[in-house]
Scaffold this active site. Structure first.
Site, PDB file in Angstrom:
ATOM      1  N   SER A 236       0.743  -1.291  -0.060  1.00 38.06           N
ATOM      2  CA  SER A 236      -0.035  -0.070  -0.174  1.00 38.06           C
ATOM      3  C   SER A 236       0.846   1.377   0.024  1.00 38.06           C
ATOM      4  O   SER A 236       1.799   1.479  -0.887  1.00 38.06           O
ATOM      5  CB  SER A 236      -1.000  -0.259   1.306  1.00 38.06           C
ATOM      6  OG  SER A 236      -2.089   0.934   1.157  1.00 38.06           O
ATOM      7  N   ASP A 455      -8.872  -4.600  -5.981  1.00 37.66           N
ATOM      8  CA  ASP A 455      -8.418  -3.687  -4.831  1.00 37.66           C
ATOM      9  C   ASP A 455      -9.122  -2.505  -4.615  1.00 37.66           C
ATOM     10  O   ASP A 455      -9.198  -1.746  -5.694  1.00 37.66           O
ATOM     11  CB  ASP A 455      -6.883  -3.574  -5.130  1.00 37.66           C
ATOM     12  CG  ASP A 455      -6.115  -2.760  -3.833  1.00 37.66           C
ATOM     13  OD1 ASP A 455      -6.669  -2.031  -2.978  1.00 37.66           O
ATOM     14  OD2 ASP A 455      -5.070  -3.564  -3.653  1.00 37.66           O
ATOM     15  N   HIS A 485      -7.174  -6.092  -0.651  1.00 38.23           N
ATOM     16  CA  HIS A 485      -6.324  -4.725  -0.645  1.00 38.23           C
ATOM     17  C   HIS A 485      -4.876  -5.749  -0.385  1.00 38.23           C
ATOM     18  O   HIS A 485      -4.439  -5.833   0.487  1.00 38.23           O
ATOM     19  CB  HIS A 485      -6.369  -3.927   0.284  1.00 38.23           C
ATOM     20  CG  HIS A 485      -5.342  -3.167   0.450  1.00 38.23           C
ATOM     21  ND1 HIS A 485      -4.961  -2.007  -0.590  1.00 38.23           N
ATOM     22  CD2 HIS A 485      -4.828  -2.175   1.450  1.00 38.23           C
ATOM     23  CE1 HIS A 485      -4.204  -1.140  -0.404  1.00 38.23           C
ATOM     24  NE2 HIS A 485      -4.048  -1.306   0.673  1.00 38.23           N
TER      25      HIS A 485
END
Length: 515
Positions: A236, A455, A485
């Protein structure tokens, strides 16, 4: 409150992050000895640091329990490394970067250290890595697993902006999708008050907590650990940090994986637009999985939010579930398909029982609130880092102009994310560094870039853009067809490719797909 990346969910979902394998990576797979005459940071591109000797890690000691948590097991050790507070003044004040390490279990086959960042920004690697480490057991056979708190986070001069009482009042009283002039005034004032609180409590570090400086710190950590090249697992926001590192220190890139990738070409509004698209896509996939029409289901949830905005729902705790908390509660389980049943239960309760306990519990989890009413400071660090990075300071009038487009992108999440562009860095006391981060890394070793098609927080399209920005021969794209995610530990195909890359130096063909 910006929709975050992975850090809040990383411990629970820690197997979703990263990488690939196939051809020889061109990385040295033998253990990296401690260099006898390491390059100083001033010799690396983009870094003004100057130091006459290798940085030193303090003595590794048993770790203390984090606030509100338990101490990690006996295999973990903690330490610090000092870095310049201001890299433009390398001989000035320093801050200590907190580290945690679990040594490789097969010492005779050790490759080196693997540094992790689980996202946020604002996630504490010292806290998250020990809880997530079970997912990385195979990698731990040949790598020391190393987590760190980036500057401005937790044990590394962590930014603190508000008391628990101030935080609770803001969540209770400030409408993050204002509908009236009075609500707009309160919304803007809350953003300014937050920034003022950060300056009052953490003003010394506030100008220096941006991603570029965190990437420079990573190179100090690399050298202090004795690694000739950086092996790195970024998830991320950790992908943005990894791309920044590769741009600054391309010759020091070893085996690097970027999973759940932040789009490096998107500015503040672009990120909000991407997330409106991503979370709406995830919501529609959730609704289809439940046998519901996505358009009708979206409109039903949007209508529920309007009712909650007008009349917040009661909960058993006596606290009310307002619209802002309800949206947060809906966002939270969309990070992982395994959490979708909790969303079903919470929506059913809100729609059919008229109470908000389920959505409030999900929102509290996301916001870092425990049962005693204490809030963690990840949201403080996240805003400080984000606002130190970005120059953008959108006005209320500019946000109003975005609302029709964002409502069309997502009736559920669009208004929230559009307004967030104006509230996030309003009247911030520190100027931002750039419009978009630089990730070009000519000359770097191949880096594995993984995008998951479903995602929500870092939509799939950003991974291709990151691979392109890194440059030909550097960014190697891997597509994971799935939900959630991140992908490592979630996709057997991705996990095997990542393990082969880290352990054997194999890189898959650019454009490979796991399904």
């Amino acid at each position: 409150m910006r929709v975050r990346g992975r850090a809040r969910k990383a411990a629970a979902l820690a197997g979703s992050a990263l990488m690939t394998a196939g051809v020889l990576a061109g990385c040295d797979s033998s253990p990296s000895p401690r260099p006898t005459s390491p390059k100083t940071a001033s010799e690396q591109p983009g870094s003004p640091q100057s130091t006459s000797s290798a940085p030193q890690v303090s003595a590794w000691k048993r770790c203390e329990a984090p606030e509100g948590g338990q101490a990690p097991g006996p295999d973990w050790r903690c330490a610090t490394v000092d870095v310049p507070l201001d890299y433009a003044r390398p001989d000035g004040d320093t801050i200590a970067i907190a580290l945690i390490r679990k040594k490789a279990t097969e010492k005779s086959r050790r490759i080196g250290s693997m540094l992790f960042n689980f996202g946020g920004p604002g996630g504490s690697g010292v806290d998250i890595l020990p809880r997530a480490a079970g997912s990385y057991g195979k990698l731990n056979t040949r790598y020391d697993l190393v987590g760190f708190d980036p500057r401005g986070v937790a044990g590394s001069a962590g930014v603190h902006c508000r008391s628990d009482e101030e935080q609770e009042r803001a969540y209770r009283e400030v409408d993050m999708t204002p509908d009236t002039a009075a609500e707009e005034t309160a919304f803007v004032k809350d953003g300014a008050d937050f920034g003022a609180g950060c300056e009052r409590r953490s003003g010394r570090v506030l100008p220096h907590v941006g991603t570029t400086n965190a990437a420079r710190d990573m190179d100090v950590i690399r050298r202090a650990l004795g690694d000739g090249k950086l092996s790195y697992f970024g998830i991320s926001y950790g992908t943005e940090l990894g791309g920044t590192y590769a741009h600054l220190f391309p010759q020091s890139v070893g085996r690097v994986v970027l999973d759940a990738v932040v789009d490096p070409t998107a500015d503040t509004v672009g990120h909000a637009r991407n997330q409106a698209t991503g979370f709406q896509r995830a919501l529609e996939n959730y609704l289809k999985d439940r046998g519901q029409d996505p358009e009708a289901g979206t409109q039903r949830i949007a209508a529920l939010l309007r009712r909650i905005d007008a009349d917040p729902l009661p909960t058993a705790s006596g606290r009310k579930l307002n619209e802002t908390l309800a949206i947060t509660g809906i966002v939270t389980p969309l990070y992982s398909k395994s959490s979708w049943p909790s969303l079903t239960d919470a929506l059913d309760e809100a729609e059919n029982s008229g109470t908000g306990d389920g959505l409030l519990q999900l929102a509290d989890s996301y916001n870092g609130r425990d049962e005693s009413g204490h809030y963690g400071t990840q949201t403080h660090s996240q805003r400080a880092i984000s606002c130190a990075d970005t120059k953008a300071r959108p006005t209320v009038s500019e946000t109003r102009a975005l609302l029709p487009e964002f409502r069309a992108l997502s009736p559920v999440f669009g208004p929230f994310l559009a307004w967030d562009t104006a509230g996030w860095c309003a009247r911030w006391p520190v100027d931002g560094e750039h419009d978009t981060p630089e990730a070009s890394a000519p000359g770097a070793a191949p880096m594995l870039v993984i995008g998951t098609t479903g995602d929500p927080a870092t939509p799939y399209e950003g991974a291709r853009k990151m691979a392109d920005e890194l440059g030909a021969g550097v960014g190697v794209m891997l597509t994971n067809k799935g939900e959630g995610h991140g992908s490592y530990g979630e996709s057997r195909c991705v996990t095997s490719l990542v393990d082969a890359y880290f352990l054997d130096g194999k890189i898959p063909a650019d454009g490979r797909t796991c399904s």
